[in-house]
Structure formats: C-alpha cells, structure tokens
Design an enzyme around this catalytic site. Sequence first.
Site, PDB file in Angstrom:
ATOM      1  N   VAL A 179       5.498   5.623  -0.430  1.00  0.00           N
ATOM      2  CA  VAL A 179       5.077   5.945  -1.798  1.00  0.00           C
ATOM      3  C   VAL A 179       5.502   7.345  -2.238  1.00  0.00           C
ATOM      4  CG1 VAL A 179       2.797   6.947  -1.271  1.00  0.00           C
ATOM      5  CG2 VAL A 179       3.117   5.601  -3.370  1.00  0.00           C
ATOM      6  N   TYR A 180       5.893   8.218  -1.316  1.00  0.00           N
ATOM      7  CA  TYR A 180       6.274   9.575  -1.708  1.00  0.00           C
ATOM      8  C   TYR A 180       7.519   9.535  -2.596  1.00  0.00           C
ATOM      9  CZ  TYR A 180       3.143  11.351   1.982  1.00  0.00           C
ATOM     10  OH  TYR A 180       2.061  11.632   2.781  1.00  0.00           O
ATOM     11  N   SER A 181       7.345   9.960  -3.833  1.00  0.00           N
ATOM     12  CA  SER A 181       8.420   9.920  -4.828  1.00  0.00           C
ATOM     13  C   SER A 181       9.078   8.545  -4.875  1.00  0.00           C
ATOM     14  CB  SER A 181       9.458  11.017  -4.549  1.00  0.00           C
ATOM     15  OG  SER A 181       8.883  12.292  -4.681  1.00  0.00           O
TER      16      SER A 181
END
Length: 326
Positions: A60-62
């Site tokens: 989900v990071y960026s």
Amino acid sequence: MEYTKLGNTGLDVSRFSLGCMSFGDAEKWIHQWVLDEEQSRSIIKKALDLGINFFDTANVYSMGTSEEFLGRALKDYANRDEIVLATKIHGRMHEGPNGAGLSRKAIMSEIDKSLKRLGTDYIDLYIIHRWDYNTPIEETMEALHDVVKAGKARYIGASAMYAWQFQKALHVAEKHNWTRFVSMQNHYNLIYREEEREMLPLCKEEKIGVTPYSPLASGRLTRDWSETTLRSKTDQIQKSKYDKTADADRFVVERVAEIAEKRGIPHIHIALAWLLAKETVTSPIIGATKISHLEDAVGSLSVKLTDEEMTYLEEPYVPHGVVGPN
C-alpha cells in the site's frame, strides 16, 4: 553493523531495518514528503553500505511504487541472497470488493503483485499489516501457509494488533500445523510504551522477533520540542498518533535532550539506545529521508545507557490511549 537472529529463526538481520514508507510517488499516497526514485536510491545504497540487510515496505505504500523503487535499487546494488526483504498486505489496493483485507483471494492475488513490483521470486518476510475483522483468522493463516509452501515467502510476520489477536493467530497456526508468525512489527518508542503491557511479554514468551515501527515517534524524539519539519506540519497520521498526548510527551523528549547534551551526542542516539536495550527488540525500523538519518541511527549502536539513565528517561511516561491496532 551488528546482526541478530529474527526471533526463534536462523535468519540473520541487521540491528536496524530500513523502512521504505518514505519512498514512492507522492501523487499516489497520502504523504507529500515521500522521496522520488532517484532520492530513494541514494538512501537505499547508503543503507547497504552501512551494513543494513533488512528492508521493510508494503504493497500500500504509495500504491506499490515503494515496492517498485526498492526492487529496482536492490537489483542494481545488492546480492539478493544477502538481503532480507519484507513487505506487507492488508491495505486497500483497488476499489470495489476484495480490494483490501486478508482473505485467501486477496493474499493469493497481492503476493504475486508484490513479487512482480519487487522484481523477485520470493519475499523473506511476508507481513499482515493489520488485523482483518471481516475474515476468519483460519482462512488467513491457511492462505499464508500455502504462500510459504509455494516458495513465495520464507517466513510470515504480523503488525499492529492487540495481544489477544496475535495469540489467537499463533494458536490457530499451531492447532493446524500451519506456518507460524515469527515477528511482530508494532508501535513502540519512548513516548508510546503501551506495548509493554501485553504484547512484548507475549513476544518474549513465544520467542517472537520484535521490529518496532516509529521508533523515533516520527522524529519527535530527535529534535528540540519547538522545532518543526515538513513532515511534522503535514503528516496527519503522525498528528493522530501523538498530538493528543503532546503535553505529557514533552517531558520525555526534554529528558532525551538533557542526556544527549550531557553526553555530547545527538538526541537520536539516546532514543534508539533506549530501544535497543530492551530485551525483546530485534530490529527497529528506521524511516530515513536523509543520508544523515541513517548515519545517526547506526551511530547509536555504540551508545550504552546506564540503568540510571534508562530509569530517568522512563520516569515521566504516563499511560496513553492505544494507537496502532485500531
């Protein structure tokens, strides 16, 4: 660099891991202070030069671009067999049904997408980012077991949940002879110590490796109380974690500064030396946005606090509301 075993495994990890939430496409993420690919590569390269072999990211990071940046950098700069690569699953990756969570469908889909973005055949440590209240834990644990047996992950870990939930997951895995969690990535630092009540004793008893996130309280433990940064001004998650208890936390931060001044070393050395002195802590996750952040973190390995200093740092702490699992 120092190395240690991750929990009750034979896996050697550096005493610090590089957290990669700071890397990615800012247009695809809630944080505007993330680094672009060129900037990210310099941080990753420096981490490797300092002996860090443990890298932590999440799908989900960026929206996957953190995994992409990290994967390309490691391919260029590192020997894959020497790297311990962790990523996570739970957050929403697309709209509509089955776009988030820990169902069998989500796990089997997202592991393959993470592998593709990271440019690797396997994940060393596949972590559930949060507890999924809408999926039976039996379904999640069996799917994770199948991921390991398929060779797509070597170990599995968990993050940010209540101790009763973690114990339930461990019990389900043992009951069915499925792969067991070997690590807990939890919220733990000098101004947030609620994990000392139940989670850390559980991890000690079960020989679980502890890899705390936010070990510097999003930078609040590294600078004078009045100093601000772009992140401190714009990071709404940081504000939600720490603003409510700021009046009480200030006393702890001031004691960090006091000891640091007496020793003639940066605040970060004191905050991390305190964390490293905790028996259950394996590898705090450092989220660096500057080369100096990594250099300062590694410098803390040579700092050993006295019992009196440990007590002095801990004395002003007051109970906090739980932040992380919910």
